[in-house]
Motif scaffolding. Sequence first.
Motif, PDB file in Angstrom:
ATOM      1  N   GLN A 122      94.606 -16.498 -20.611  1.00  0.00           N
ATOM      2  CA  GLN A 122      95.204 -15.580 -21.220  1.00  0.00           C
ATOM      3  C   GLN A 122      94.857 -13.921 -21.244  1.00  0.00           C
ATOM      4  OE1 GLN A 122      95.075 -16.507 -25.533  1.00  0.00           O
ATOM      5  NE2 GLN A 122      95.792 -14.525 -26.416  1.00  0.00           N
ATOM      6  N   LEU A 123      95.936 -13.087 -21.178  1.00  0.00           N
ATOM      7  CA  LEU A 123      95.767 -11.642 -20.864  1.00  0.00           C
ATOM      8  C   LEU A 123      95.084 -11.046 -22.304  1.00  0.00           C
ATOM      9  CD1 LEU A 123      96.321  -9.248 -19.232  1.00  0.00           C
ATOM     10  CD2 LEU A 123      98.210  -8.683 -20.632  1.00  0.00           C
ATOM     11  N   LEU A 124      93.728 -10.421 -21.809  1.00  0.00           N
ATOM     12  CA  LEU A 124      92.961  -9.642 -22.762  1.00  0.00           C
ATOM     13  C   LEU A 124      93.734  -8.307 -22.967  1.00  0.00           C
ATOM     14  CD1 LEU A 124      90.748  -8.980 -24.771  1.00  0.00           C
ATOM     15  CD2 LEU A 124      89.694  -7.956 -22.732  1.00  0.00           C
ATOM     16  N   ARG A 125      94.156  -7.568 -21.892  1.00  0.00           N
ATOM     17  CA  ARG A 125      94.931  -6.115 -21.923  1.00  0.00           C
ATOM     18  C   ARG A 125      94.932  -5.643 -20.417  1.00  0.00           C
ATOM     19  NH1 ARG A 125      90.259  -4.682 -24.680  1.00  0.00           N
ATOM     20  NH2 ARG A 125      91.366  -5.326 -26.633  1.00  0.00           N
ATOM     21  N   ILE A 126      95.715  -4.689 -20.280  1.00  0.00           N
ATOM     22  CA  ILE A 126      95.648  -3.940 -19.216  1.00  0.00           C
ATOM     23  C   ILE A 126      95.259  -2.664 -18.915  1.00  0.00           C
ATOM     24  CG2 ILE A 126      97.327  -3.080 -17.074  1.00  0.00           C
ATOM     25  CD1 ILE A 126      99.139  -5.361 -18.062  1.00  0.00           C
ATOM     26  N   TYR A 127      94.299  -2.068 -18.364  1.00  0.00           N
ATOM     27  CA  TYR A 127      93.528  -0.778 -18.360  1.00  0.00           C
ATOM     28  C   TYR A 127      94.408  -0.083 -17.363  1.00  0.00           C
ATOM     29  CZ  TYR A 127      89.870  -2.909 -21.277  1.00  0.00           C
ATOM     30  OH  TYR A 127      89.198  -3.656 -22.445  1.00  0.00           O
TER      31      TYR A 127
ATOM     32  N   GLN B 153      89.516 -18.735 -22.050  1.00  0.00           N
ATOM     33  CA  GLN B 153      89.733 -18.191 -20.897  1.00  0.00           C
ATOM     34  C   GLN B 153      90.535 -16.740 -20.938  1.00  0.00           C
ATOM     35  OE1 GLN B 153      87.567 -19.339 -17.640  1.00  0.00           O
ATOM     36  NE2 GLN B 153      86.796 -19.875 -19.649  1.00  0.00           N
ATOM     37  N   ARG B 154      89.953 -15.558 -20.495  1.00  0.00           N
ATOM     38  CA  ARG B 154      90.955 -14.491 -20.811  1.00  0.00           C
ATOM     39  C   ARG B 154      90.831 -13.706 -19.311  1.00  0.00           C
ATOM     40  NH1 ARG B 154      92.698 -12.678 -25.758  1.00  0.00           N
ATOM     41  NH2 ARG B 154      91.714 -13.981 -27.507  1.00  0.00           N
ATOM     42  N   ASN B 155      91.912 -13.126 -18.883  1.00  0.00           N
ATOM     43  CA  ASN B 155      91.760 -12.112 -17.778  1.00  0.00           C
ATOM     44  C   ASN B 155      92.038 -10.446 -18.273  1.00  0.00           C
ATOM     45  OD1 ASN B 155      94.739 -11.187 -17.431  1.00  0.00           O
ATOM     46  ND2 ASN B 155      94.882 -13.432 -17.274  1.00  0.00           N
ATOM     47  N   ALA B 156      91.700  -9.665 -17.618  1.00  0.00           N
ATOM     48  CA  ALA B 156      91.777  -8.260 -17.698  1.00  0.00           C
ATOM     49  C   ALA B 156      92.464  -7.675 -16.636  1.00  0.00           C
ATOM     50  CB  ALA B 156      90.697  -7.476 -18.388  1.00  0.00           C
ATOM     51  N   VAL B 157      93.367  -6.494 -16.494  1.00  0.00           N
ATOM     52  CA  VAL B 157      93.766  -5.867 -15.349  1.00  0.00           C
ATOM     53  C   VAL B 157      93.327  -4.629 -15.421  1.00  0.00           C
ATOM     54  CG1 VAL B 157      95.797  -5.435 -14.071  1.00  0.00           C
ATOM     55  CG2 VAL B 157      96.030  -7.434 -15.460  1.00  0.00           C
ATOM     56  N   PHE B 158      92.926  -4.092 -14.113  1.00  0.00           N
ATOM     57  CA  PHE B 158      92.169  -2.809 -13.994  1.00  0.00           C
ATOM     58  C   PHE B 158      93.193  -2.187 -13.043  1.00  0.00           C
ATOM     59  CE2 PHE B 158      88.937  -5.612 -15.456  1.00  0.00           C
ATOM     60  CZ  PHE B 158      88.264  -4.980 -16.514  1.00  0.00           C
TER      61      PHE B 158
ATOM     62  N   ASP C 166     101.674   3.720 -25.098  1.00  0.00           N
ATOM     63  CA  ASP C 166     102.502   3.274 -26.442  1.00  0.00           C
ATOM     64  C   ASP C 166     102.716   1.730 -26.160  1.00  0.00           C
ATOM     65  OD1 ASP C 166     102.463   5.448 -28.069  1.00  0.00           O
ATOM     66  OD2 ASP C 166     104.350   6.335 -27.387  1.00  0.00           O
ATOM     67  N   MET C 167     102.626   1.142 -25.079  1.00  0.00           N
ATOM     68  CA  MET C 167     103.087  -0.177 -24.625  1.00  0.00           C
ATOM     69  C   MET C 167     102.027  -1.227 -25.321  1.00  0.00           C
ATOM     70  SD  MET C 167     104.559   0.395 -20.935  1.00  0.00           S
ATOM     71  CE  MET C 167     105.291  -1.484 -20.898  1.00  0.00           C
ATOM     72  N   ALA C 168     102.617  -2.393 -25.628  1.00  0.00           N
ATOM     73  CA  ALA C 168     101.501  -3.349 -26.074  1.00  0.00           C
ATOM     74  C   ALA C 168     100.873  -3.669 -25.011  1.00  0.00           C
ATOM     75  CB  ALA C 168     102.503  -4.313 -26.850  1.00  0.00           C
ATOM     76  N   ASP C 169      99.642  -4.317 -25.059  1.00  0.00           N
ATOM     77  CA  ASP C 169      98.645  -4.878 -24.264  1.00  0.00           C
ATOM     78  C   ASP C 169      98.041  -3.720 -23.220  1.00  0.00           C
ATOM     79  OD1 ASP C 169      98.898  -7.226 -25.414  1.00  0.00           O
ATOM     80  OD2 ASP C 169     100.816  -7.745 -24.288  1.00  0.00           O
ATOM     81  N   VAL C 170      98.502  -2.346 -23.440  1.00  0.00           N
ATOM     82  CA  VAL C 170      98.073  -1.422 -22.512  1.00  0.00           C
ATOM     83  C   VAL C 170      96.898  -0.593 -22.920  1.00  0.00           C
ATOM     84  CG1 VAL C 170      98.693   0.294 -20.702  1.00  0.00           C
ATOM     85  CG2 VAL C 170     100.141  -1.378 -21.139  1.00  0.00           C
ATOM     86  N   LYS C 171      95.929  -0.146 -22.281  1.00  0.00           N
ATOM     87  CA  LYS C 171      95.038   0.854 -22.979  1.00  0.00           C
ATOM     88  C   LYS C 171      94.916   1.833 -21.700  1.00  0.00           C
ATOM     89  CE  LYS C 171      90.520   1.347 -24.879  1.00  0.00           C
ATOM     90  NZ  LYS C 171      90.998   1.903 -26.261  1.00  0.00           N
TER      91      LYS C 171
ATOM     92  N   LEU D 227     102.321  -6.969 -13.380  1.00  0.00           N
ATOM     93  CA  LEU D 227     100.987  -7.145 -13.295  1.00  0.00           C
ATOM     94  C   LEU D 227     100.529  -8.214 -14.401  1.00  0.00           C
ATOM     95  CD1 LEU D 227      99.660  -3.572 -13.915  1.00  0.00           C
ATOM     96  CD2 LEU D 227      99.570  -5.128 -11.535  1.00  0.00           C
ATOM     97  N   LYS D 228     101.286  -8.615 -15.352  1.00  0.00           N
ATOM     98  CA  LYS D 228     100.989  -9.719 -16.473  1.00  0.00           C
ATOM     99  C   LYS D 228     101.238 -10.990 -15.639  1.00  0.00           C
ATOM    100  CE  LYS D 228     101.921  -7.376 -20.907  1.00  0.00           C
ATOM    101  NZ  LYS D 228     102.903  -7.293 -21.964  1.00  0.00           N
ATOM    102  N   SER D 229     102.510 -11.098 -14.885  1.00  0.00           N
ATOM    103  CA  SER D 229     102.643 -12.149 -14.283  1.00  0.00           C
ATOM    104  C   SER D 229     101.602 -12.600 -13.214  1.00  0.00           C
ATOM    105  CB  SER D 229     103.950 -12.168 -13.575  1.00  0.00           C
ATOM    106  OG  SER D 229     104.373 -13.288 -12.868  1.00  0.00           O
ATOM    107  N   LEU D 230     101.491 -11.562 -12.415  1.00  0.00           N
ATOM    108  CA  LEU D 230     100.207 -11.677 -11.360  1.00  0.00           C
ATOM    109  C   LEU D 230      99.122 -11.971 -11.874  1.00  0.00           C
ATOM    110  CD1 LEU D 230      99.633 -11.308  -8.473  1.00  0.00           C
ATOM    111  CD2 LEU D 230      98.890  -8.766  -8.783  1.00  0.00           C
TER     112      LEU D 230
END
Length: 275
Positions: free
Chosen positions: A54-59, A2-7, A77-82, A42-45
């Motif tokens: 698990q977090l896929l990434r934050i867009y 299970q993964r989540n992504a933040v937009f 430049d931050m990890a997990d952020v696109k 946002l990661k915590s939320l």
Amino acid sequence: MQRNAVFVDAGYLYSQSAVSLTGANAARPSLRLDEAELINQLKSLALNLSAGAQLLRIYWYDGAKNGMTAEQLVLADMADVKVRLGSINSAGQQKGVDSLLVTDLIDLARNQAISDAVIVTGDGDMRVAVQIAQSFGVRVHLVGLEPSSASQSQLLRQEADTVHEIPKIDVAKFMKHYGALAAIPAVPVAAKQPVEVSLTFENAVARSIHDILSQVSLDEMERLRGLVASNPSIPAQYDRPILGTCRHLISRDLTDSERRTMRKAAVQFIQGTAD
């Protein structure tokens, strides 16, 4: 798995942050984002809303004109952020940003890359994309900033599986409002002053850099120092006013070599090593 992504709709986040902090709209240059604090929130939320997925990434969806801003460079430049960028037209309106969010949400849902989508926006145009994502089994969590009910489409709120509001106290941790002092003028003040006939290119560069960068807050200057330490280039939001001021002072366009000289001098000013 299970993964989540933040937009994140950056336009919404900035505009609603201003309302949350001041009770009124405010120009984006008057706001300062603490990127690390926002991403951590946002990661915590997302973890809480998606029952531990698990977090896929934050867009991060935003507009750009002639290069990334300081905030966009930090986020990229931050990890997990696109960072996903549309354009900004001559009227200052973002173009193509919403379509990037819609496409990414649908593609990730169709490919079963995510089980949960956390979307920070208020745009009712997202409703159809939410419906499609849900048809692929994705749970959609809509996030707004206090007071969110008036800033989000009611139909979009009804479509989402859950609706969450970030309280003002938490908004204040990742966004600061500095008022007009933080803004970089679109038309530099120097452009309104008489130009000295004897002004040399070197003096014009020094004056242009001082006129623009001396207006930057201490917090923003510290961030700029961090940026140029890893990438010695000037964010577009400062590069363009400096270039425009210098062009006015010498009454001509700068050559490519002169632009490089100007930008090198600006980096030195930020680093505190200018002569």
